[in-house]
Structures are given as C-alpha cells and as structure tokens.
Enzyme design. Sequence first.
Site, PDB file in Angstrom:
ATOM      1  N   TYR A   1       0.834  -1.214   0.000  1.00 10.88           N
ATOM      2  CA  TYR A   1       0.000   0.000   0.000  1.00 10.88           C
ATOM      3  C   TYR A   1       0.869   1.266   0.000  1.00 10.88           C
ATOM      4  CZ  TYR A   1      -3.343   3.489   1.759  1.00 10.88           C
ATOM      5  OH  TYR A   1      -4.123   4.617   1.934  1.00 10.88           O
TER       6      TYR A   1
ATOM      7  N   LYS B   1       1.090   4.456  -2.725  1.00 11.19           N
ATOM      8  CA  LYS B   1       0.766   5.842  -2.396  1.00 11.19           C
ATOM      9  C   LYS B   1       1.968   6.761  -2.639  1.00 11.19           C
ATOM     10  CE  LYS B   1      -3.509   5.504  -1.586  1.00 11.19           C
ATOM     11  NZ  LYS B   1      -4.509   6.267  -2.352  1.00 11.19           N
TER      12      LYS B   1
HETATM   13  N1  NAP Z   1      -9.216   6.551   5.736  1.00  7.98           N
HETATM   14  C1  NAP Z   1      -7.961   6.905   5.986  1.00  7.98           C
HETATM   15  O1  NAP Z   1      -7.534   7.005   7.150  1.00  7.98           O
HETATM   16  C2  NAP Z   1      -7.022   7.218   4.861  1.00  7.98           C
HETATM   17  C3  NAP Z   1      -5.726   7.639   5.189  1.00  7.98           C
HETATM   18  C4  NAP Z   1      -4.850   7.971   4.172  1.00  7.98           C
HETATM   19  C5  NAP Z   1      -5.265   7.896   2.860  1.00  7.98           C
HETATM   20  N2  NAP Z   1      -6.533   7.481   2.550  1.00  7.98           N
HETATM   21  C6  NAP Z   1      -6.915   7.446   1.132  1.00  7.98           C
HETATM   22  O2  NAP Z   1      -8.135   8.142   0.967  1.00  7.98           O
HETATM   23  C7  NAP Z   1      -8.894   7.565  -0.107  1.00  7.98           C
HETATM   24  C8  NAP Z   1     -10.280   7.190   0.363  1.00  7.98           C
HETATM   25  O3  NAP Z   1     -10.139   6.267   1.423  1.00  7.98           O
HETATM   26  P1  NAP Z   1     -11.356   5.794   2.339  1.00  7.98           P
HETATM   27  O4  NAP Z   1     -10.831   5.729   3.708  1.00  7.98           O
HETATM   28  O5  NAP Z   1     -12.577   6.575   2.046  1.00  7.98           O
HETATM   29  O6  NAP Z   1     -11.514   4.279   1.815  1.00  7.98           O
HETATM   30  P2  NAP Z   1     -12.752   3.287   1.867  1.00  7.98           P
HETATM   31  O7  NAP Z   1     -13.706   3.693   2.920  1.00  7.98           O
HETATM   32  O8  NAP Z   1     -12.168   1.909   1.912  1.00  7.98           O
HETATM   33  O9  NAP Z   1     -13.424   3.517   0.426  1.00  7.98           O
HETATM   34  C9  NAP Z   1     -12.688   3.175  -0.716  1.00  7.98           C
HETATM   35  C10 NAP Z   1     -13.417   3.640  -1.949  1.00  7.98           C
HETATM   36  O10 NAP Z   1     -12.638   3.221  -3.087  1.00  7.98           O
HETATM   37  C11 NAP Z   1     -13.492   2.482  -3.943  1.00  7.98           C
HETATM   38  N3  NAP Z   1     -12.817   1.440  -4.703  1.00  7.98           N
HETATM   39  C12 NAP Z   1     -12.071   0.413  -4.246  1.00  7.98           C
HETATM   40  N4  NAP Z   1     -11.715  -0.389  -5.265  1.00  7.98           N
HETATM   41  C13 NAP Z   1     -12.257   0.153  -6.392  1.00  7.98           C
HETATM   42  C14 NAP Z   1     -12.268  -0.203  -7.756  1.00  7.98           C
HETATM   43  N5  NAP Z   1     -11.680  -1.305  -8.216  1.00  7.98           N
HETATM   44  N6  NAP Z   1     -12.903   0.610  -8.633  1.00  7.98           N
HETATM   45  C15 NAP Z   1     -13.536   1.718  -8.204  1.00  7.98           C
HETATM   46  N7  NAP Z   1     -13.599   2.096  -6.922  1.00  7.98           N
HETATM   47  C16 NAP Z   1     -12.951   1.316  -6.028  1.00  7.98           C
HETATM   48  C17 NAP Z   1     -14.529   1.850  -3.019  1.00  7.98           C
HETATM   49  O11 NAP Z   1     -15.662   1.441  -3.785  1.00  7.98           O
HETATM   50  P3  NAP Z   1     -16.503   0.085  -3.398  1.00  7.98           P
HETATM   51  O12 NAP Z   1     -17.490   0.497  -2.343  1.00  7.98           O
HETATM   52  O13 NAP Z   1     -17.120  -0.302  -4.693  1.00  7.98           O
HETATM   53  O14 NAP Z   1     -15.504  -0.908  -2.867  1.00  7.98           O
HETATM   54  C18 NAP Z   1     -14.803   3.008  -2.081  1.00  7.98           C
HETATM   55  O15 NAP Z   1     -15.693   3.918  -2.666  1.00  7.98           O
HETATM   56  C19 NAP Z   1      -8.048   6.381  -0.599  1.00  7.98           C
HETATM   57  O16 NAP Z   1      -7.263   6.812  -1.683  1.00  7.98           O
HETATM   58  C20 NAP Z   1      -7.171   6.054   0.591  1.00  7.98           C
HETATM   59  O17 NAP Z   1      -5.988   5.392   0.216  1.00  7.98           O
HETATM   60  C21 NAP Z   1      -7.416   7.145   3.521  1.00  7.98           C
END
Ligand code: NAP
Length: 239
Positions: A154, A158
């Site tokens: 991961y 990133k």
């Molecule tokens: N949450 C954190 O603490 C955190 C920290 C640092 C960075 N981030 C980054 O922030 C962003 C959003 O994270 P989040 O926490 O909201 O994640 P999340 O709750 O796991 O949601 C992930 C999203 O990505 C979509 N996704 C996954 N695989 C996909 C695919 N093959 N095609 C299209 N969509 C896909 C999912 O859709 P489905 O519902 O269809 O699976 C969902 O809408 C990501 O880039 C993550 O790496 C998050």
Amino acid sequence: MSSSTVLITGANRGIGLGLVQAYSKRPNTTVIAAIRNPTSMPEVQDVGEGSKVVVVKLDSAEIADGKKAMEELKRKSITKLDIVIANAAIGDCFGALSEVDLGSFEEHWRINVLAPLALYQACVPLMPEGSKFIWMSSGASIIDRVPDKLDAGYGITKCCMNYLARYSHFENKSIITFSLSPGWVQTDMGDRGARSVGMAKAPITVQESVEGILKVVDDATKEKYSGLHMRYNGTQSKW
Ligand SMILES: NC(=O)c1ccc[n+]([C@@H]2O[C@H](COP(=O)([O-])OP(=O)(O)OC[C@H]3O[C@@H](n4cnc5c(N)ncnc54)[C@H](OP(=O)(O)O)[C@@H]3O)[C@@H](O)[C@H]2O)c1
C-alpha cells in the site's frame, strides 16, 4: 453565477462520499460520482441550488473505464471538468518487503496507481486552464518514515501518487495538481487500520477531513500547493 464540475472516484462511501456530499451542497455544481457499481451510490440529500449529482461507472480494475466514463459524460453533455479527485483505492497490502504478497501488491498497483494515471490521461483533455487534479495520497507514502513502518505494498502505491503529482505539475503548465493526504479518517479503511493497532477507531471524522480538503483545493493555485504533497489541514507533507 459560474458553474463548476467536480469528478470524484470511489464516491459511494468513505471520504469520497463525504466529498460528494460537501461539493454538491454548493450552488451550481455538478458532482460526478465515478464508482464501480452505480447501484451502490447512496441518495445525496441537501443539494445546492442549480446543483446535481451524476453517477458514472468507473471500475479502477478496468483501465479503459476512465476513457469510457469521459465518453459517457460527453453523451450527458458534460464537456469540462474543473476539479478531479482520484480518490478510489484499496488498502490491504502491508508487511515487510521480504514477505509482501505479490498478487495483492499487483492488484494494489493496478487500482491505486495505474487507474489514477489512466484517469488523469482521460480527464486532461476536458480540463480547462486553472482546473485542479488531486491525487489522493497517504501518510503511508512517506519515504522518510521507512523503516519505522511496514507499508510495503500500500505505502509504495501511495508513494507513486506523490511522484505522479510532482511529475504532472511540471509536465502540464495549465493544471493545478498535487497529492493530498486526508488524515487518518473514520472510514472502512481508516478504522480497519486503527483496529489493527489496538485503537477503537481512526482519530478524525470524515467531515473534519472533507472540510480541510475542500479548503486546500479551493486555495490551491499553480504557485501554492501545486506539485507538492499536501495534508488535509493545509500543511505540506514530507515526501
Ligand atoms: N481513511 C484513511 O484514514 C485514509 C488515510 C490515508 C489515505 N486514505 C486514502 O483516501 C482515499 C479514500 O479512502 P477511504 O478511507 O474513504 O476508503 P474506503 O472507505 O475503503 O473507500 C474506498 C473507496 O474506493 C473504492 N474502490 C475500491 N476499489 C475500487 C475499484 N476497483 N474501482 C472503483 N472504486 C474502487 C470503493 O468502492 P466500493 O465500495 O465499490 O468498494 C470506495 O468507494 C483512498 O485513496 C485512501 O488510500 C485514507
């Protein structure tokens, strides 16, 4: 009043959904929720005057989907994009380099790196001068944190988002583009990470993260933030 079009991937839950809800509250804003399963999009309440949410199919595992989504938008008479947030990602590939699961890493590479790059290539022709492309990054990307973390997989994907942001900033003179870390956020992904280190949940809410992200994106110019790795609170992150 001028209108604005914002495209967000991974928009059906987590930070992506929070971004859709926040942008669509603004007036005269078309928010494109680009998601892999269009039936999974929750109804968005409280949409601003003259604003709407348009759902298009975009599965990051299908590299051609970025271009197909742009064709679908043109059929819907959407011909320009002012803000694009490459937000969709998966985050299940951790551990040491010596033991990282290569099959899982390959999948993370496709979803987290190739797909955002394909999205960038598909979107740029629709992006006027001064428009903004945001590469969603993470604290897991930071090379300075090695070896204090076991983020092979991961974290490497990133780190690539930071590279893409820097590269695209210099390559494309007309677009404002940067990588953005959203904080450690209470989503499926963030809370899973929190539980893995014995915490009940991640420290910040989706709302806190999204409010910060909107301000950073609003404030960004070619001279301010573009080409950098920014955090949701407006501070510059290490690489
Ligand atoms: N949450 C954190 O603490 C955190 C920290 C640092 C960075 N981030 C980054 O922030 C962003 C959003 O994270 P989040 O926490 O909201 O994640 P999340 O709750 O796991 O949601 C992930 C999203 O990505 C979509 N996704 C996954 N695989 C996909 C695919 N093959 N095609 C299209 N969509 C896909 C999912 O859709 P489905 O519902 O269809 O699976 C969902 O809408 C990501 O880039 C993550 O790496 C998050």
